[in-house]
Motif scaffolding. Structure first.
Motif, PDB file in Angstrom:
ATOM      1  N   ILE A   1       5.537   0.672   1.991  1.00 50.33           N
ATOM      2  CA  ILE A   1       4.861   1.774   2.502  1.00 50.33           C
ATOM      3  C   ILE A   1       3.438   1.659   2.701  1.00 50.33           C
ATOM      4  CG2 ILE A   1       4.525   4.622   2.221  1.00 50.33           C
ATOM      5  CD1 ILE A   1       7.357   3.301   2.657  1.00 50.33           C
ATOM      6  N   THR A   2       2.869   2.009   3.743  1.00 50.73           N
ATOM      7  CA  THR A   2       1.302   1.830   4.128  1.00 50.73           C
ATOM      8  C   THR A   2       0.997   2.882   5.021  1.00 50.73           C
ATOM      9  OG1 THR A   2      -0.294   0.584   4.755  1.00 50.73           O
ATOM     10  CG2 THR A   2       1.446   0.487   6.122  1.00 50.73           C
ATOM     11  N   ASN A   3      -0.330   3.364   4.770  1.00 54.59           N
ATOM     12  CA  ASN A   3      -1.002   4.325   5.744  1.00 54.59           C
ATOM     13  C   ASN A   3      -1.351   3.926   6.853  1.00 54.59           C
ATOM     14  OD1 ASN A   3      -0.603   6.588   3.769  1.00 54.59           O
ATOM     15  ND2 ASN A   3      -2.617   6.019   2.830  1.00 54.59           N
ATOM     16  N   GLN A   4      -1.126   4.897   8.153  1.00 51.88           N
ATOM     17  CA  GLN A   4      -1.469   4.424   9.288  1.00 51.88           C
ATOM     18  C   GLN A   4      -2.931   4.963   9.624  1.00 51.88           C
ATOM     19  OE1 GLN A   4       1.543   6.101  12.012  1.00 51.88           O
ATOM     20  NE2 GLN A   4       2.533   4.115  11.975  1.00 51.88           N
TER      21      GLN A   4
ATOM     22  N   ASN B   1       0.629   4.901  -6.551  1.00 47.28           N
ATOM     23  CA  ASN B   1       1.539   4.012  -7.201  1.00 47.28           C
ATOM     24  C   ASN B   1       0.776   3.322  -8.475  1.00 47.28           C
ATOM     25  OD1 ASN B   1       4.064   3.577  -8.033  1.00 47.28           O
ATOM     26  ND2 ASN B   1       3.958   1.549  -7.050  1.00 47.28           N
ATOM     27  N   ARG B   2      -0.461   3.790  -8.527  1.00 45.28           N
ATOM     28  CA  ARG B   2      -1.185   2.742  -9.508  1.00 45.28           C
ATOM     29  C   ARG B   2      -1.943   3.527 -10.617  1.00 45.28           C
ATOM     30  NH1 ARG B   2      -5.757  -1.844  -7.757  1.00 45.28           N
ATOM     31  NH2 ARG B   2      -3.966  -2.227  -6.578  1.00 45.28           N
ATOM     32  N   LEU B   3      -2.711   4.681 -10.077  1.00 52.03           N
ATOM     33  CA  LEU B   3      -3.473   5.707 -11.280  1.00 52.03           C
ATOM     34  C   LEU B   3      -2.456   6.857 -11.240  1.00 52.03           C
ATOM     35  CD1 LEU B   3      -7.228   5.337 -10.275  1.00 52.03           C
ATOM     36  CD2 LEU B   3      -6.018   4.178 -12.467  1.00 52.03           C
ATOM     37  N   GLN B   4      -2.307   7.421 -12.564  1.00 53.46           N
ATOM     38  CA  GLN B   4      -1.459   8.544 -12.861  1.00 53.46           C
ATOM     39  C   GLN B   4      -2.200   9.664 -13.748  1.00 53.46           C
ATOM     40  OE1 GLN B   4       2.333   6.821 -14.121  1.00 53.46           O
ATOM     41  NE2 GLN B   4       2.739   5.750 -12.293  1.00 53.46           N
ATOM     42  N   PRO B   5      -3.054  10.403 -13.248  1.00 53.96           N
ATOM     43  CA  PRO B   5      -3.355  11.519 -14.006  1.00 53.96           C
ATOM     44  C   PRO B   5      -2.184  12.402 -14.627  1.00 53.96           C
ATOM     45  CG  PRO B   5      -4.693  11.668 -12.011  1.00 53.96           C
ATOM     46  CD  PRO B   5      -3.354  10.712 -11.874  1.00 53.96           C
TER      47      PRO B   5
ATOM     48  N   MET C   1       2.676  -2.291 -12.343  1.00 54.06           N
ATOM     49  CA  MET C   1       3.676  -2.701 -11.390  1.00 54.06           C
ATOM     50  C   MET C   1       3.455  -2.252  -9.997  1.00 54.06           C
ATOM     51  SD  MET C   1       7.088  -3.124 -13.591  1.00 54.06           S
ATOM     52  CE  MET C   1       8.146  -3.812 -12.127  1.00 54.06           C
ATOM     53  N   PHE C   2       2.229  -1.727  -9.627  1.00 54.58           N
ATOM     54  CA  PHE C   2       1.937  -1.011  -8.672  1.00 54.58           C
ATOM     55  C   PHE C   2       2.218  -1.505  -7.093  1.00 54.58           C
ATOM     56  CE2 PHE C   2      -1.966  -3.359  -9.390  1.00 54.58           C
ATOM     57  CZ  PHE C   2      -2.278  -4.225  -8.326  1.00 54.58           C
ATOM     58  N   LYS C   3       2.736  -3.030  -7.059  1.00 56.55           N
ATOM     59  CA  LYS C   3       2.891  -3.736  -6.027  1.00 56.55           C
ATOM     60  C   LYS C   3       4.436  -3.313  -5.574  1.00 56.55           C
ATOM     61  CE  LYS C   3      -0.614  -7.170  -6.564  1.00 56.55           C
ATOM     62  NZ  LYS C   3      -0.747  -8.726  -6.232  1.00 56.55           N
ATOM     63  N   ASN C   4       5.318  -3.052  -6.716  1.00 52.91           N
ATOM     64  CA  ASN C   4       6.577  -2.986  -6.731  1.00 52.91           C
ATOM     65  C   ASN C   4       6.856  -1.497  -6.405  1.00 52.91           C
ATOM     66  OD1 ASN C   4       7.020  -5.667  -7.237  1.00 52.91           O
ATOM     67  ND2 ASN C   4       6.689  -5.107  -9.355  1.00 52.91           N
ATOM     68  N   SER C   5       8.284  -1.228  -6.384  1.00 52.68           N
ATOM     69  CA  SER C   5       8.807   0.160  -6.072  1.00 52.68           C
ATOM     70  C   SER C   5       8.356   1.197  -7.320  1.00 52.68           C
ATOM     71  CB  SER C   5      10.322   0.253  -5.768  1.00 52.68           C
ATOM     72  OG  SER C   5      10.743   1.444  -5.873  1.00 52.68           O
ATOM     73  N   PRO C   6       7.925   2.260  -7.003  1.00 54.50           N
ATOM     74  CA  PRO C   6       7.741   3.287  -7.892  1.00 54.50           C
ATOM     75  C   PRO C   6       8.971   3.488  -8.898  1.00 54.50           C
ATOM     76  CG  PRO C   6       7.009   4.197  -6.024  1.00 54.50           C
ATOM     77  CD  PRO C   6       7.820   2.793  -5.822  1.00 54.50           C
TER      78      PRO C   6
ATOM     79  N   HIS D   1       0.695  -1.276  -0.285  1.00 54.45           N
ATOM     80  CA  HIS D   1       0.009   0.043   0.188  1.00 54.45           C
ATOM     81  C   HIS D   1       0.840   1.055  -0.132  1.00 54.45           C
ATOM     82  CE1 HIS D   1      -3.708  -2.412   0.694  1.00 54.45           C
ATOM     83  NE2 HIS D   1      -3.047  -2.803   1.501  1.00 54.45           N
ATOM     84  N   TYR D   2       0.505   2.165  -0.888  1.00 51.93           N
ATOM     85  CA  TYR D   2       1.487   3.478  -0.926  1.00 51.93           C
ATOM     86  C   TYR D   2       0.406   4.510  -0.556  1.00 51.93           C
ATOM     87  CZ  TYR D   2       5.196   1.025  -3.248  1.00 51.93           C
ATOM     88  OH  TYR D   2       6.056   0.009  -3.421  1.00 51.93           O
ATOM     89  N   PRO D   3       0.973   5.664  -0.370  1.00 55.47           N
ATOM     90  CA  PRO D   3      -0.155   6.799  -0.219  1.00 55.47           C
ATOM     91  C   PRO D   3      -1.043   7.196  -1.263  1.00 55.47           C
ATOM     92  CG  PRO D   3       2.047   6.938   0.749  1.00 55.47           C
ATOM     93  CD  PRO D   3       2.233   6.156  -0.010  1.00 55.47           C
ATOM     94  N   LEU D   4      -1.739   7.889  -0.791  1.00 59.60           N
ATOM     95  CA  LEU D   4      -2.905   8.499  -1.932  1.00 59.60           C
ATOM     96  C   LEU D   4      -2.018   9.389  -2.672  1.00 59.60           C
ATOM     97  CD1 LEU D   4      -5.546   9.335  -3.398  1.00 59.60           C
ATOM     98  CD2 LEU D   4      -5.622  11.083  -1.504  1.00 59.60           C
ATOM     99  N   LEU D   5      -1.332  10.122  -2.473  1.00 58.56           N
ATOM    100  CA  LEU D   5      -0.388  11.107  -3.366  1.00 58.56           C
ATOM    101  C   LEU D   5       1.292  10.458  -3.176  1.00 58.56           C
ATOM    102  CD1 LEU D   5      -1.520  14.552  -2.720  1.00 58.56           C
ATOM    103  CD2 LEU D   5      -2.374  12.855  -4.373  1.00 58.56           C
ATOM    104  N   THR D   6       1.545   9.658  -4.242  1.00 57.96           N
ATOM    105  CA  THR D   6       2.953   8.952  -3.907  1.00 57.96           C
ATOM    106  C   THR D   6       4.092   9.937  -4.311  1.00 57.96           C
ATOM    107  OG1 THR D   6       1.929   6.925  -4.153  1.00 57.96           O
ATOM    108  CG2 THR D   6       4.200   7.100  -4.393  1.00 57.96           C
ATOM    109  N   ASP D   7       3.899  10.632  -5.504  1.00 55.79           N
ATOM    110  CA  ASP D   7       4.939  11.496  -6.045  1.00 55.79           C
ATOM    111  C   ASP D   7       4.513  12.054  -7.486  1.00 55.79           C
ATOM    112  OD1 ASP D   7       5.246  10.118  -8.410  1.00 55.79           O
ATOM    113  OD2 ASP D   7       6.408   8.381  -7.187  1.00 55.79           O
TER     114      ASP D   7
END
Length: 282
Positions: free
Chosen positions: A279-282, A107-111, A148-153, A69-75
Protein backbone atom coordinates in the motif's frame (compact mmCIF):
# COMPACT_ATOMS: atom_id res chain seq x y z
CA UNK A 1 68.26 -10.44 -52.96
CA UNK A 2 68.53 -7.98 -50.11
CA UNK A 3 66.61 -5.42 -52.17
CA UNK A 4 63.72 -7.84 -52.65
CA UNK A 5 63.48 -8.57 -48.92
CA UNK A 6 63.42 -4.85 -48.09
CA UNK A 7 60.67 -4.19 -50.67
CA UNK A 8 58.51 -7.00 -49.26
CA UNK A 9 58.92 -5.73 -45.68
CA UNK A 10 57.98 -2.14 -46.69
CA UNK A 11 54.89 -3.33 -48.54
CA UNK A 12 53.67 -5.34 -45.57
CA UNK A 13 54.22 -2.39 -43.21
CA UNK A 14 51.91 -0.17 -45.28
CA UNK A 15 48.97 -2.59 -45.02
CA UNK A 16 46.36 -1.57 -42.36
CA UNK A 17 45.93 -3.75 -39.25
CA UNK A 18 43.09 -6.22 -39.45
CA UNK A 19 40.34 -5.92 -36.76
CA UNK A 20 39.79 -9.00 -34.63
CA UNK A 21 36.10 -9.47 -33.70
CA UNK A 22 35.19 -11.73 -30.84
CA UNK A 23 32.24 -13.87 -31.89
CA UNK A 24 29.05 -13.35 -29.89
CA UNK A 25 27.45 -16.39 -28.45
CA UNK A 26 23.83 -16.74 -29.52
CA UNK A 27 22.51 -17.08 -25.96
CA UNK A 28 24.11 -13.74 -24.88
CA UNK A 29 22.57 -11.81 -27.75
CA UNK A 30 19.00 -12.12 -26.49
CA UNK A 31 16.76 -9.46 -24.94
CA UNK A 32 15.66 -10.62 -21.52
CA UNK A 33 12.01 -10.03 -20.61
CA UNK A 34 11.38 -7.50 -17.79
CA UNK A 35 10.95 -8.91 -14.28
CA UNK A 36 7.48 -10.02 -13.35
CA UNK A 37 5.49 -7.13 -11.93
CA UNK A 38 7.38 -4.36 -13.79
CA UNK A 39 5.17 -1.32 -14.26
CA UNK A 40 3.72 -0.95 -17.77
CA UNK A 41 4.88 2.67 -17.84
CA UNK A 42 8.51 1.56 -17.50
CA UNK A 43 8.14 -1.00 -20.29
CA UNK A 44 6.72 1.61 -22.65
CA UNK A 45 9.57 4.00 -21.88
CA UNK A 46 12.10 1.32 -22.84
CA UNK A 47 10.22 0.57 -26.07
CA UNK A 48 10.07 4.27 -27.02
CA UNK A 49 13.83 4.60 -26.51
CA UNK A 50 13.71 6.81 -23.41
CA UNK A 51 16.04 4.52 -21.48
CA UNK A 52 17.22 7.19 -18.99
CA UNK A 53 13.68 7.89 -17.78
CA UNK A 54 12.93 4.17 -17.71
CA UNK A 55 15.98 3.45 -15.53
CA UNK A 56 15.04 6.24 -13.10
CA UNK A 57 11.45 5.06 -12.87
CA UNK A 58 12.59 1.44 -12.43
CA UNK A 59 14.77 2.50 -9.50
CA UNK A 60 11.81 4.25 -7.83
CA UNK A 61 9.67 1.20 -8.45
CA UNK A 62 12.36 -1.02 -6.91
CA UNK A 63 12.50 1.18 -3.80
CA UNK A 64 8.73 1.00 -3.47
CA UNK A 65 8.97 -2.77 -3.46
CA UNK A 66 11.72 -2.84 -0.84
CA UNK A 67 10.29 -0.14 1.45
CA UNK A 68 6.58 -0.60 1.75
CA UNK A 69 4.63 2.59 2.27
CA UNK A 70 1.37 2.75 4.20
CA UNK A 71 -1.03 5.67 4.59
CA UNK A 72 -0.47 8.18 7.38
CA UNK A 73 -3.52 6.80 9.20
CA UNK A 74 -3.43 3.06 8.66
CA UNK A 75 -5.96 1.77 11.22
CA UNK A 76 -7.41 2.18 14.71
CA UNK A 77 -7.40 -0.68 17.23
CA UNK A 78 -9.68 -0.93 20.26
CA UNK A 79 -8.34 -3.33 22.88
CA UNK A 80 -9.31 -4.96 26.18
CA UNK A 81 -6.59 -6.04 28.63
CA UNK A 82 -7.63 -9.15 30.58
CA UNK A 83 -4.30 -10.35 32.02
CA UNK A 84 -5.04 -9.63 35.69
CA UNK A 85 -8.56 -11.16 35.75
CA UNK A 86 -7.01 -14.36 34.38
CA UNK A 87 -4.30 -14.30 37.04
CA UNK A 88 -6.92 -13.81 39.75
CA UNK A 89 -8.28 -17.24 38.80
CA UNK A 90 -4.94 -18.62 39.99
CA UNK A 91 -4.89 -16.75 43.28
CA UNK A 92 -3.71 -13.24 42.48
CA UNK A 93 -5.20 -10.75 44.95
CA UNK A 94 -5.38 -7.63 42.76
CA UNK A 95 -6.43 -6.68 39.25
CA UNK A 96 -6.29 -3.84 36.74
CA UNK A 97 -8.55 -3.95 33.69
CA UNK A 98 -8.38 -1.37 30.92
CA UNK A 99 -9.57 -0.55 27.43
CA UNK A 100 -7.20 1.01 24.94
CA UNK A 101 -7.31 2.94 21.69
CA UNK A 102 -4.25 2.71 19.42
CA UNK A 103 -3.81 4.73 16.22
CA UNK A 104 -1.50 3.09 13.68
CA UNK A 105 0.47 5.69 11.67
CA UNK A 106 2.43 4.52 8.60
CA UNK A 107 2.24 1.04 10.20
CA UNK A 108 5.16 2.26 12.33
CA UNK A 109 4.33 4.78 15.08
CA UNK A 110 1.31 4.04 17.27
CA UNK A 111 0.10 6.64 19.78
CA UNK A 112 -2.05 4.93 22.41
CA UNK A 113 -4.19 5.67 25.44
CA UNK A 114 -5.36 3.21 28.10
CA UNK A 115 -8.23 3.85 30.52
CA UNK A 116 -8.91 1.38 33.28
CA UNK A 117 -10.01 0.45 36.79
CA UNK A 118 -7.99 -1.31 39.47
CA UNK A 119 -8.81 -2.90 42.83
CA UNK A 120 -7.22 -5.22 45.40
CA UNK A 121 -7.89 -7.25 48.54
CA UNK A 122 -5.03 -9.02 50.21
CA UNK A 123 -4.24 -10.48 53.61
CA UNK A 124 -0.55 -11.41 53.50
CA UNK A 125 0.29 -14.61 55.35
CA UNK A 126 3.18 -13.02 57.20
CA UNK A 127 1.40 -9.73 58.00
CA UNK A 128 -1.21 -8.68 60.56
CA UNK A 129 -3.57 -6.66 58.37
CA UNK A 130 -5.90 -6.77 55.34
CA UNK A 131 -5.35 -4.32 52.52
CA UNK A 132 -8.43 -3.28 50.51
CA UNK A 133 -7.80 -1.21 47.41
CA UNK A 134 -11.04 0.49 46.43
CA UNK A 135 -11.98 0.36 42.74
CA UNK A 136 -10.18 3.40 41.32
CA UNK A 137 -9.46 4.68 37.81
CA UNK A 138 -6.15 5.10 36.06
CA UNK A 139 -4.90 6.39 32.71
CA UNK A 140 -1.84 5.65 30.60
CA UNK A 141 -0.65 7.51 27.52
CA UNK A 142 2.27 6.55 25.31
CA UNK A 143 3.44 5.25 21.97
CA UNK A 144 4.44 1.96 20.35
CA UNK A 145 7.00 1.44 17.61
CA UNK A 146 6.42 -1.43 15.18
CA UNK A 147 9.67 -3.00 13.99
CA UNK A 148 7.77 -4.98 11.33
CA UNK A 149 6.51 -1.84 9.58
CA UNK A 150 7.55 -3.20 6.16
CA UNK A 151 5.16 -6.13 6.55
CA UNK A 152 1.42 -6.47 6.92
CA UNK A 153 -0.19 -4.74 9.94
CA UNK A 154 -1.64 -8.14 10.84
CA UNK A 155 1.65 -9.08 12.53
CA UNK A 156 3.62 -6.63 14.65
CA UNK A 157 6.72 -6.67 16.87
CA UNK A 158 6.42 -3.76 19.27
CA UNK A 159 8.41 -1.74 21.76
CA UNK A 160 6.39 0.74 23.82
CA UNK A 161 6.62 3.57 26.34
CA UNK A 162 3.88 4.64 28.76
CA UNK A 163 3.27 7.34 31.34
CA UNK A 164 0.65 6.35 33.92
CA UNK A 165 -1.29 8.15 36.64
CA UNK A 166 -3.87 7.11 39.23
CA UNK A 167 -5.68 8.80 42.10
CA UNK A 168 -7.04 6.11 44.37
CA UNK A 169 -8.35 5.18 47.81
CA UNK A 170 -7.73 2.25 50.13
CA UNK A 171 -8.41 0.83 53.61
CA UNK A 172 -6.12 -1.10 55.93
CA UNK A 173 -8.29 -3.21 58.25
CA UNK A 174 -7.97 -5.91 60.87
CA UNK A 175 -4.67 -4.55 62.09
CA UNK A 176 -3.60 -6.55 65.10
CA UNK A 177 -0.71 -6.09 67.49
CA UNK A 178 0.19 -7.33 70.93
CA UNK A 179 -0.09 -4.76 73.71
CA UNK A 180 2.60 -5.56 76.22
CA UNK A 181 1.06 -3.34 78.91
CA UNK A 182 -2.45 -4.82 78.82
CA UNK A 183 -1.16 -8.23 77.73
CA UNK A 184 -3.72 -8.57 74.98
CA UNK A 185 -4.22 -8.15 71.22
CA UNK A 186 -5.32 -4.72 70.03
CA UNK A 187 -7.34 -4.45 66.80
CA UNK A 188 -7.95 -1.28 64.81
CA UNK A 189 -8.60 -0.08 61.25
CA UNK A 190 -7.27 2.72 59.02
CA UNK A 191 -9.98 3.69 56.55
CA UNK A 192 -10.64 6.19 53.76
CA UNK A 193 -6.98 6.74 52.93
CA UNK A 194 -6.23 8.61 49.68
CA UNK A 195 -3.12 8.56 47.53
CA UNK A 196 -1.89 9.15 44.00
CA UNK A 197 0.96 7.86 41.85
CA UNK A 198 2.83 8.79 38.67
CA UNK A 199 4.93 6.14 36.94
CA UNK A 200 6.59 5.18 33.67
CA UNK A 201 6.69 1.94 31.70
CA UNK A 202 8.83 0.42 28.94
CA UNK A 203 7.80 -2.81 27.27
CA UNK A 204 8.21 -5.24 24.38
CA UNK A 205 5.53 -7.41 22.86
CA UNK A 206 3.83 -9.01 19.86
CA UNK A 207 0.47 -8.62 18.15
CA UNK A 208 -0.96 -11.26 15.79
CA UNK A 209 -4.13 -11.58 13.77
CA UNK A 210 -6.61 -14.24 14.89
CA UNK A 211 -9.49 -13.87 12.48
CA UNK A 212 -10.72 -11.09 10.19
CA UNK A 213 -10.30 -7.88 12.25
CA UNK A 214 -9.75 -9.63 15.58
CA UNK A 215 -6.19 -9.77 16.97
CA UNK A 216 -4.44 -10.78 20.16
CA UNK A 217 -1.35 -9.19 21.69
CA UNK A 218 0.81 -9.29 24.76
CA UNK A 219 3.48 -7.01 26.22
CA UNK A 220 5.97 -7.49 29.05
CA UNK A 221 6.43 -4.18 30.86
CA UNK A 222 9.13 -2.90 33.16
CA UNK A 223 7.84 -0.01 35.26
CA UNK A 224 9.02 2.35 37.96
CA UNK A 225 7.30 4.95 40.16
CA UNK A 226 8.30 8.59 39.81
CA UNK A 227 6.38 9.71 42.92
CA UNK A 228 3.38 8.71 45.03
CA UNK A 229 1.37 10.10 47.92
CA UNK A 230 2.42 9.04 51.43
CA UNK A 231 0.04 9.13 54.38
CA UNK A 232 0.87 9.64 58.04
CA UNK A 233 -0.28 6.21 59.19
CA UNK A 234 0.05 4.06 56.07
CA UNK A 235 1.59 3.59 52.64
CA UNK A 236 -0.30 2.24 49.60
CA UNK A 237 0.48 -1.38 48.84
CA UNK A 238 -1.36 -1.52 45.50
CA UNK A 239 -1.57 1.13 42.74
CA UNK A 240 -4.32 0.73 40.10
CA UNK A 241 -2.79 0.19 36.66
CA UNK A 242 0.63 -0.44 38.17
CA UNK A 243 0.27 -3.33 40.60
CA UNK A 244 2.09 -3.82 43.90
CA UNK A 245 4.03 -0.67 44.78
CA UNK A 246 7.32 -2.54 45.18
CA UNK A 247 6.91 -4.53 41.96
CA UNK A 248 8.84 -3.76 38.78
CA UNK A 249 7.34 -6.08 36.14
CA UNK A 250 3.89 -6.31 34.60
CA UNK A 251 2.17 -8.17 31.79
CA UNK A 252 -0.67 -7.12 29.54
CA UNK A 253 -2.67 -9.60 27.48
CA UNK A 254 -5.37 -8.18 25.27
CA UNK A 255 -7.77 -8.73 22.42
CA UNK A 256 -8.07 -6.05 19.74
CA UNK A 257 -10.61 -5.11 17.12
CA UNK A 258 -9.07 -3.17 14.24
CA UNK A 259 -10.92 -0.55 12.20
CA UNK A 260 -9.29 0.41 8.87
CA UNK A 261 -8.87 4.11 8.18
CA UNK A 262 -8.69 5.68 4.74
CA UNK A 263 -6.47 8.75 4.40
CA UNK A 264 -7.47 11.68 2.21
CA UNK A 265 -4.76 10.54 -0.21
CA UNK A 266 -5.85 7.44 -2.06
CA UNK A 267 -4.02 4.25 -1.23
CA UNK A 268 -2.50 2.40 -4.17
CA UNK A 269 -1.76 -1.32 -4.14
CA UNK A 270 1.45 -2.40 -5.86
CA UNK A 271 1.57 -6.05 -6.81
CA UNK A 272 4.72 -7.75 -5.62
CA UNK A 273 6.45 -10.50 -7.62
CA UNK A 274 5.46 -12.99 -4.92
CA UNK A 275 1.79 -12.15 -5.28
CA UNK A 276 1.42 -9.87 -2.26
CA UNK A 277 0.38 -6.24 -2.34
CA UNK A 278 1.99 -3.08 -1.02
CA UNK A 279 0.00 0.00 0.00
CA UNK A 280 1.38 3.40 -0.97
CA UNK A 281 0.07 6.93 -1.31
CA UNK A 282 -0.50 8.50 -4.68
Amino acid sequence: MAFCLFFAFAASAQQPDKRHVTPVKPETNQVKPPPKGTDEKIIQQYISGDSAAAIAEARKDSLRRVYKHYPLLTDLSIGLNIADPLFMMFGQSYASVDVSATLNMWNRLQPTIELGMGWAKSTPDDMNFTYKGKPSPYVKVGVNYNFMFKNSPDYQALVGLRLGYSNFGYDVTDITYWNTYWQEDINYNITDERSHALWGEAGVGLKVKLWDRLSMGWMIRYHGIFNYGKNEHSLPWFIPGYGPRKGSLGLSLGFYYTLPIRSKAKAKAIDEPNGTSTITNQ
